[in-house]
Design a protein around this motif. Structure first.
Motif, PDB file in Angstrom:
ATOM      1  N   SER A 103       0.818  -1.210   0.000  1.00 51.26           N
ATOM      2  CA  SER A 103       0.000   0.000   0.000  1.00 51.26           C
ATOM      3  C   SER A 103       0.851   1.259   0.000  1.00 51.26           C
ATOM      4  N   LEU A 104       1.940   1.242   0.757  1.00 49.66           N
ATOM      5  CA  LEU A 104       2.811   2.419   0.817  1.00 49.66           C
ATOM      6  C   LEU A 104       3.492   2.666  -0.531  1.00 49.66           C
ATOM      7  N   VAL A 105       3.977   1.599  -1.157  1.00 48.88           N
ATOM      8  CA  VAL A 105       4.604   1.749  -2.475  1.00 48.88           C
ATOM      9  C   VAL A 105       3.574   2.218  -3.495  1.00 48.88           C
ATOM     10  N   SER A 106       2.385   1.624  -3.431  1.00 52.49           N
ATOM     11  CA  SER A 106       1.318   2.012  -4.346  1.00 52.49           C
ATOM     12  C   SER A 106       0.955   3.480  -4.171  1.00 52.49           C
ATOM     13  N   PHE A 107       0.851   3.913  -2.910  1.00 51.38           N
ATOM     14  CA  PHE A 107       0.500   5.316  -2.651  1.00 51.38           C
ATOM     15  C   PHE A 107       1.562   6.264  -3.200  1.00 51.38           C
ATOM     16  N   ALA A 108       2.831   5.897  -3.034  1.00 50.31           N
ATOM     17  CA  ALA A 108       3.904   6.745  -3.560  1.00 50.31           C
ATOM     18  C   ALA A 108       3.798   6.876  -5.074  1.00 50.31           C
ATOM     19  N   LEU A 109       3.480   5.775  -5.752  1.00 50.78           N
ATOM     20  CA  LEU A 109       3.371   5.812  -7.209  1.00 50.78           C
ATOM     21  C   LEU A 109       2.192   6.656  -7.663  1.00 50.78           C
ATOM     22  N   VAL A 110       1.036   6.487  -7.011  1.00 51.39           N
ATOM     23  CA  VAL A 110      -0.152   7.222  -7.469  1.00 51.39           C
ATOM     24  C   VAL A 110      -0.023   8.712  -7.152  1.00 51.39           C
ATOM     25  N   PHE A 113     -13.370 -10.002   1.338  1.00 53.80           N
ATOM     26  CA  PHE A 113     -13.400  -8.548   1.168  1.00 53.80           C
ATOM     27  C   PHE A 113     -12.283  -8.095   0.230  1.00 53.80           C
ATOM     28  N   LEU A 114     -11.094  -8.680   0.377  1.00 55.06           N
ATOM     29  CA  LEU A 114      -9.982  -8.353  -0.514  1.00 55.06           C
ATOM     30  C   LEU A 114     -10.292  -8.747  -1.952  1.00 55.06           C
ATOM     31  N   ALA A 115     -10.927  -9.899  -2.113  1.00 54.60           N
ATOM     32  CA  ALA A 115     -11.200 -10.411  -3.455  1.00 54.60           C
ATOM     33  C   ALA A 115     -12.344  -9.685  -4.142  1.00 54.60           C
ATOM     34  N   ALA A 116     -13.236  -9.094  -3.368  1.00 53.44           N
ATOM     35  CA  ALA A 116     -14.440  -8.485  -3.950  1.00 53.44           C
ATOM     36  C   ALA A 116     -14.416  -6.965  -3.831  1.00 53.44           C
ATOM     37  N   THR A 117     -14.676  -6.440  -2.661  1.00 53.82           N
ATOM     38  CA  THR A 117     -14.811  -4.991  -2.487  1.00 53.82           C
ATOM     39  C   THR A 117     -13.536  -4.248  -2.863  1.00 53.82           C
ATOM     40  N   SER A 118     -12.390  -4.772  -2.435  1.00 59.25           N
ATOM     41  CA  SER A 118     -11.131  -4.090  -2.747  1.00 59.25           C
ATOM     42  C   SER A 118     -10.853  -4.088  -4.244  1.00 59.25           C
ATOM     43  N   LYS A 119     -11.220  -5.154  -4.927  1.00 58.60           N
ATOM     44  CA  LYS A 119     -10.998  -5.204  -6.371  1.00 58.60           C
ATOM     45  C   LYS A 119     -11.948  -4.252  -7.105  1.00 58.60           C
ATOM     46  N   VAL A 120     -13.147  -4.075  -6.585  1.00 55.54           N
ATOM     47  CA  VAL A 120     -14.069  -3.090  -7.159  1.00 55.54           C
ATOM     48  C   VAL A 120     -13.475  -1.696  -7.055  1.00 55.54           C
ATOM     49  N   ALA A 121     -12.896  -1.385  -5.885  1.00 56.31           N
ATOM     50  CA  ALA A 121     -12.280  -0.071  -5.700  1.00 56.31           C
ATOM     51  C   ALA A 121     -11.117   0.132  -6.664  1.00 56.31           C
ATOM     52  N   ALA A 122     -10.302  -0.908  -6.856  1.00 58.19           N
ATOM     53  CA  ALA A 122      -9.140  -0.779  -7.737  1.00 58.19           C
ATOM     54  C   ALA A 122      -9.562  -0.561  -9.188  1.00 58.19           C
ATOM     55  N   LEU A 123     -10.538  -1.338  -9.666  1.00 58.10           N
ATOM     56  CA  LEU A 123     -10.985  -1.143 -11.044  1.00 58.10           C
ATOM     57  C   LEU A 123     -11.633   0.217 -11.209  1.00 58.10           C
ATOM     58  N   ALA A 124     -12.438   0.625 -10.235  1.00 56.67           N
ATOM     59  CA  ALA A 124     -13.088   1.934 -10.325  1.00 56.67           C
ATOM     60  C   ALA A 124     -12.044   3.036 -10.442  1.00 56.67           C
ATOM     61  N   VAL A 161      -2.195   1.603  -9.157  1.00 53.07           N
ATOM     62  CA  VAL A 161      -3.475   0.892  -9.053  1.00 53.07           C
ATOM     63  C   VAL A 161      -3.280  -0.592  -9.335  1.00 53.07           C
ATOM     64  N   GLY A 162      -2.267  -0.929 -10.143  1.00 50.26           N
ATOM     65  CA  GLY A 162      -1.987  -2.332 -10.444  1.00 50.26           C
ATOM     66  C   GLY A 162      -1.691  -3.149  -9.209  1.00 50.26           C
ATOM     67  N   PHE A 163      -1.046  -2.545  -8.204  1.00 50.58           N
ATOM     68  CA  PHE A 163      -0.837  -3.236  -6.929  1.00 50.58           C
ATOM     69  C   PHE A 163      -2.165  -3.634  -6.304  1.00 50.58           C
ATOM     70  N   LYS A 164      -3.112  -2.728  -6.306  1.00 53.26           N
ATOM     71  CA  LYS A 164      -4.388  -2.968  -5.651  1.00 53.26           C
ATOM     72  C   LYS A 164      -5.267  -3.931  -6.443  1.00 53.26           C
ATOM     73  N   LEU A 165      -5.076  -3.970  -7.764  1.00 48.99           N
ATOM     74  CA  LEU A 165      -5.860  -4.870  -8.607  1.00 48.99           C
ATOM     75  C   LEU A 165      -5.211  -6.248  -8.735  1.00 48.99           C
ATOM     76  N   SER A 166      -4.034  -6.435  -8.128  1.00 48.88           N
ATOM     77  CA  SER A 166      -3.289  -7.712  -8.178  1.00 48.88           C
ATOM     78  C   SER A 166      -2.831  -8.057  -9.580  1.00 48.88           C
ATOM     79  N   LEU A 167      -2.353  -7.049 -10.316  1.00 46.04           N
ATOM     80  CA  LEU A 167      -1.816  -7.285 -11.647  1.00 46.04           C
ATOM     81  C   LEU A 167      -0.349  -7.685 -11.554  1.00 46.04           C
ATOM     82  N   VAL A 168       0.067  -8.611 -12.403  1.00 49.51           N
ATOM     83  CA  VAL A 168       1.476  -8.985 -12.479  1.00 49.51           C
ATOM     84  C   VAL A 168       2.234  -7.826 -13.125  1.00 49.51           C
TER      85      VAL A 168
END
Length: 490
Positions: A176-183, A255-266, A228-235
């Protein structure tokens, strides 16, 4: 400085309902800490209120976005815009959170540390972020909502209280920290290139016409995509996924597989839509990442014996399919991607509900523990079987097949035949992934083996049964009438 000219409470209700619900739960807990189940009831009421406000907008919007927080003196500049895709994703986030709260219902056999009020408030806060990021139209709101959808989940993973949970939470926090720095860096470059702190197609078009600003903009988009790729679990941003899923409880993994993935795609759709509207070619990296992600996810899922780990790698593979339509520069790409994500979320929630019930019954985390489940527990076995067939894209899980066709349609329309062939090959591998588990449901177990695995236990607890019926009904309905799902996003 422009002032806010409009403030529509109804439009903002899908975000405000869970956010205010989180605050109310904490206040009630401070006043009456012994009322354990009241917190969950308040959480469910807040989420259902959000669904109640979002559903009419999704059905009657007719393609016109709901707008709020519009700025005076700047035509078309609104900080909140919820079109059909955003509203459908909000519904998916709120609905999946309802199922997760039912799975987290107070039970001494599957209790997490922290107490009911903490768990419910964390779920509600993350869900508010997921609903908010889908409609966020400015950089500030987008960043805040995206992180609000992420950080509470770190605590949810850690609250299981085991060493494995600690490792999973640490992996998720580091990611999350690395992802936040990138975004944040990507958002700064977006602002520098476009000169506006909103995701607007006209500003993108102006930046693309200037060679220097174009380079800055594309670099910013690449950083946003990676974050966002970190949050969507993209390779290659996926490494945290199996560790966090295994560390958390089945409910938190759901919750990680459903709600969190909705947030990442959105969040990703909000970034890419102005590029498509401006006529900019979507980065070739999107198609490459989609192909690699689904391939890696499927191949590693084939080797898993732990059902939670299998579903974790399934998430990676399905993330590739979710990303696939966005590789085509087409106005319908976002709707196709959203339709696939929602179909995946429904099927995965059903699978996680069954895994949670079987785990509480005393079964170990092994696929062999589900031997003969279709005969010993027809309701659980039938629900899991339909979910697996839907994820595989096989009848009677028709919604999974329709979702794959919808996801492939923009790619084929753009003539990306190599990418389409890779996707079809992965669809075949995916069938092997899910049929391997499905075949176990049909085998006859030894009586002693079934008893040892806890599959012949007592009745399912009412909250868990409600979660199974709710998610299973949606899965059956969309399998019988898949247009209910596809039409919601068009």
């Amino acid at each position: 400085m422009s002032a806010v000219a409009t403030f529509d409470w109804v439009a903002l209700a899908p975000v405000l309902a869970p956010a205010l619900g989180a605050v109310l739960v904490l206040v009630v807990d401070a006043a009456a800490p012994r009322l354990v189940r009241v917190h969950h009831l308040l959480g469910l009421a807040a989420l259902l209120a959000g669904v109640g406000f979002a559903l009419p907008a999704a059905v009657t919007s007719g393609g016109a976005p709901l707008r709020s927080l519009c700025l005076a003196g700047r035509a078309g500049s609104c900080l909140y815009e919820a079109g059909p895709v955003a509203t459908a994703l909000q519904l998916a986030a709120l609905g999946s959170a309802v199922v997760v709260l039912l799975l987290l219902w107070p039970d001494r056999r599957a209790a997490l540390r922290g107490g009911p009020a903490v768990l419910v408030s964390l779920v509600l806060a993350a869900t508010a972020g997921a609903a908010g990021v889908a409609a966020a139209h400015d950089l500030g709101s987008w960043l805040v909502c995206l992180e609000l959808a992420t950080l509470p989940v770190v605590a949810l993973v850690a609250l299981r209280g085991t060493a494995e949970a600690g490792r999973g939470a640490l992996a998720l926090l580091t990611t999350s920290l690395v992802s936040f720095a990138l975004v944040v860096l990507g958002a700064a470059l977006w602002l520098l290139a476009t000169g506006q702190a909103v995701f607007a197609a006209d500003a993108v078009s102006t930046a693309l016409d200037d060679p220097e600003r174009r380079a800055v903009l594309l670099l910013g988009v690449l950083l946003l995509f990676a974050g966002v790729g970190f949050k969507l679990s993209l390779v290659p941003f996926h490494v945290w996924t199996p560790q966090a899923y295994a560390g958390g409880s089945e409910a938190v993994a759901a919750f990680l597989a459903a709600t969190s993935k909705v947030a990442a795609l959105a969040a990703l759709v909000v970034v890419l839509q102005p590029l498509v509207a401006a006529g900019a070619p979507v980065l070739a990296a999107v198609g490459v990442v989609a192909a690699v992600t689904m391939t890696v996810g499927n191949l590693l899922a084939l080797a898993q014996d732990d059902p939670v780990s299998l579903l974790a790698w399934s998430t990676v593979a399905q993330a590739g399919w979710v990303l696939l339509p966005l590789s085509a520069s087409s106005p319908g790409s976002a709707a196709a991607s959203g339709a696939y994500l929602v179909s995946y979320v429904v099927a995965t929630l059903v699978a996680f509900v069954v895994v949670h019930v079987v785990s509480i019954g005393g079964a170990p985390r092994r696929i062999a523990a589900y031997t003969g489940l279709l005969r010993s527990r027809p309701l659980l076995g039938g629900a899991l079987g339909l979910a697996l067939l839907s994820l595989a894209g096989l009848p009677p899980g028709v919604v999974g097949l329709v979702a794959k066709v919808v996801a492939l349609r923009p790619v084929v329309a753009q003539g990306q035949w190599l990418l389409a062939l890779v996707a079809v090959a992965n669809a075949v591998v995916g069938i092997a992934v899910y049929l391997r588990w499905f075949a176990v449901l049909l085998r006859d177990p030894e009586p002693q083996e079934a008893a040892d695995h806890g599959l012949l236990g007592g009745p399912v607890a009412r909250p868990l049964l409600a979660a199974l019926v709710l998610s299973g009904t949606v899965l059956v309905a969309t399998s019988v009438l898949p247009q209910l799902l596809v039409g919601l996003l068009e």
